[in-house]
Write an enzyme that holds these catalytic residues in place. Structure first.
Site, PDB file in Angstrom:
ATOM      1  N   HIS A 239       0.831  -1.209   0.000  1.00  0.00           N
ATOM      2  CA  HIS A 239       0.000   0.000   0.000  1.00  0.00           C
ATOM      3  C   HIS A 239       0.862   1.253   0.000  1.00  0.00           C
ATOM      4  CE1 HIS A 239      -3.609   2.406   1.344  1.00  0.00           C
ATOM      5  NE2 HIS A 239      -2.631   3.159   1.827  1.00  0.00           N
ATOM      6  N   GLU A 240       1.823   1.288   0.897  1.00  0.00           N
ATOM      7  CA  GLU A 240       2.666   2.475   1.011  1.00  0.00           C
ATOM      8  C   GLU A 240       3.543   2.680  -0.235  1.00  0.00           C
ATOM      9  OE1 GLU A 240       2.072   4.567   3.123  1.00  0.00           O
ATOM     10  OE2 GLU A 240       0.898   3.386   4.529  1.00  0.00           O
ATOM     11  N   HIS A 243       1.709   4.493  -2.811  1.00  0.00           N
ATOM     12  CA  HIS A 243       1.802   5.946  -2.634  1.00  0.00           C
ATOM     13  C   HIS A 243       3.151   6.455  -3.149  1.00  0.00           C
ATOM     14  CE1 HIS A 243      -1.893   6.378  -0.482  1.00  0.00           C
ATOM     15  NE2 HIS A 243      -1.509   5.691   0.564  1.00  0.00           N
TER      16      HIS A 243
END
Length: 342
Positions: A239-240, A243
């Site tokens: 997820h990170e 980003h």
């Protein structure tokens, strides 16, 4: 995961001074929002003040967990990031988006642990985490092959009780000491982010103004086989890293245009929790909520895909901010900012 991160709160970059911080994301930091300071004046002005404007409701996962350290981007901040992306692409290649790419991303893993060994994850777990990134971004579970692969370049270990117990307080020092490589290198910090926070990340747009802050930070409890219930498959790092490669949350802007700036992810009014079936928070929009997408806040067991549109958007960000052409262009416009290497 965030926008940088998951909270079990902050999705933009990890530094308190970095411009865009997300309210109520996975406890992941603004770093998750990847990057650094927003180039647009409106985004810069809103950095610290935005946190006071974040709504109380919807900012935390059940049991107080958040994927991103600081939460969600405002619509104005997301629009500023997107404008910067479009401007960079136009300057580099004229109109048009990047096509499918094949990028091996070097990863420098930095394990910051307690002096008694708490948080000192094994080399095997580090390799497993890299394999999880490879599988997720390669479409090995479901969804699109994004064209990004991940190669473990180096692992560092630092035993420091102060750093481990309060990463945020010492973040600048830690990154100054440990960070390696340039915009193309994923620096992944594994440490203790406190109870309730899963991770944080910076956005590609932030690199030029604050290269030393670039990277992803994740809780050691969220590695594959970790102790964080429901978030123990290594998907916080996925997820990170989404980003870090430029993606917003699937619920960015809720049911209103332009959503998360990706055409093939259905609109979603707010982040998901757990693994809801048949959830449709934007009934007037096409499709049910993308609760299985890596850029939502669902449990790890529920998440399994990026879309083709997200793959193209990550490729655009790589072309604009992290690839060789982007770095050559920036070097010709501004003096290089040296990074400390140890």
């Amino acid at each position: 995961m965030d926008y940088g991160g998951k909270t079990l709160g902050n999705a933009i970059s990890g530094k308190a001074g970095t411009a865009a911080r997300l309210c109520g994301a996975l406890l992941i930091s603004a770093g998750a929002l990847a990057g650094g300071a927003l180039a647009a004046p409106a985004a810069q002005a809103g950095t610290a003040a935005r946190l006071d404007d974040c709504p109380e409701s919807g900012t935390q996962q059940r049991d107080g967990l958040r994927r991103d350290h600081e939460g969600h981007l405002t619509s104005e901040e997301a629009a500023a990031y997107d404008r910067e992306l479009r401007e960079e692409l136009r300057d580099q290649q004229g109109p048009g988006a990047a096509q499918q790419i094949d990028v091996p991303v070097p990863v420098a893993v930095h394990i910051v642990h307690a002096e008694d060994g708490t948080g000192n994850v094994s080399n095997g777990t580090v390799r497993e985490q890299i394999a999880v990134l490879d599988e997720a971004f390669g479409g090995g579970l479901a969804g699109a092959d994004t064209g990004f692969g991940f190669d473990l370049a180096e692992t560092t270990r630092t035993a420091n009780n102060a750093w481990f117990s309060d990463f945020a307080e010492h973040e600048e020092e830690i990154k100054d000491r440990l960070r390696q490589g340039g915009a193309e290198t994923l620096n992944l910090y594994i440490t203790d982010l406190g109870e309730g926070v899963l991770g944080q990340a910076t956005f590609p747009q932030e690199y030029s103004s604050d290269p030393g802050n670039d990277g992803v930070v994740m809780s050691y409890r969220t590695v594959p086989g970790g102790s964080q219930q429901d978030f123990d498959r290594g998907y916080t790092a996925v997820h990170e890293t989404g980003h870090w490669l430029g993606l917003f949350h699937t619920f960015q802007n809720g049911c209103t245009d332009p959503g998360d700036y990706v055409d093939d992810t259905p609109y979603e009014a707010e982040q998901a929790s757990g693994c809801p079936e048949g959830r449709d928070t934007c009934p007037d929009r096409r499709g049910e909520d993308p609760v299985t997408n890596f850029m939502d806040y669902s449990d790890d067991a529920c998440m399994d895909n990026f879309t083709a549109g997200q793959a193209r958007r990550m490729a655009d960000h790589w072309t604009a901010f992290r690839g060789e052409q982007a770095q050559r262009g920036r070097e010709s416009r501004a003096p290089a900012v040296p990074l400390l290497r140890h």
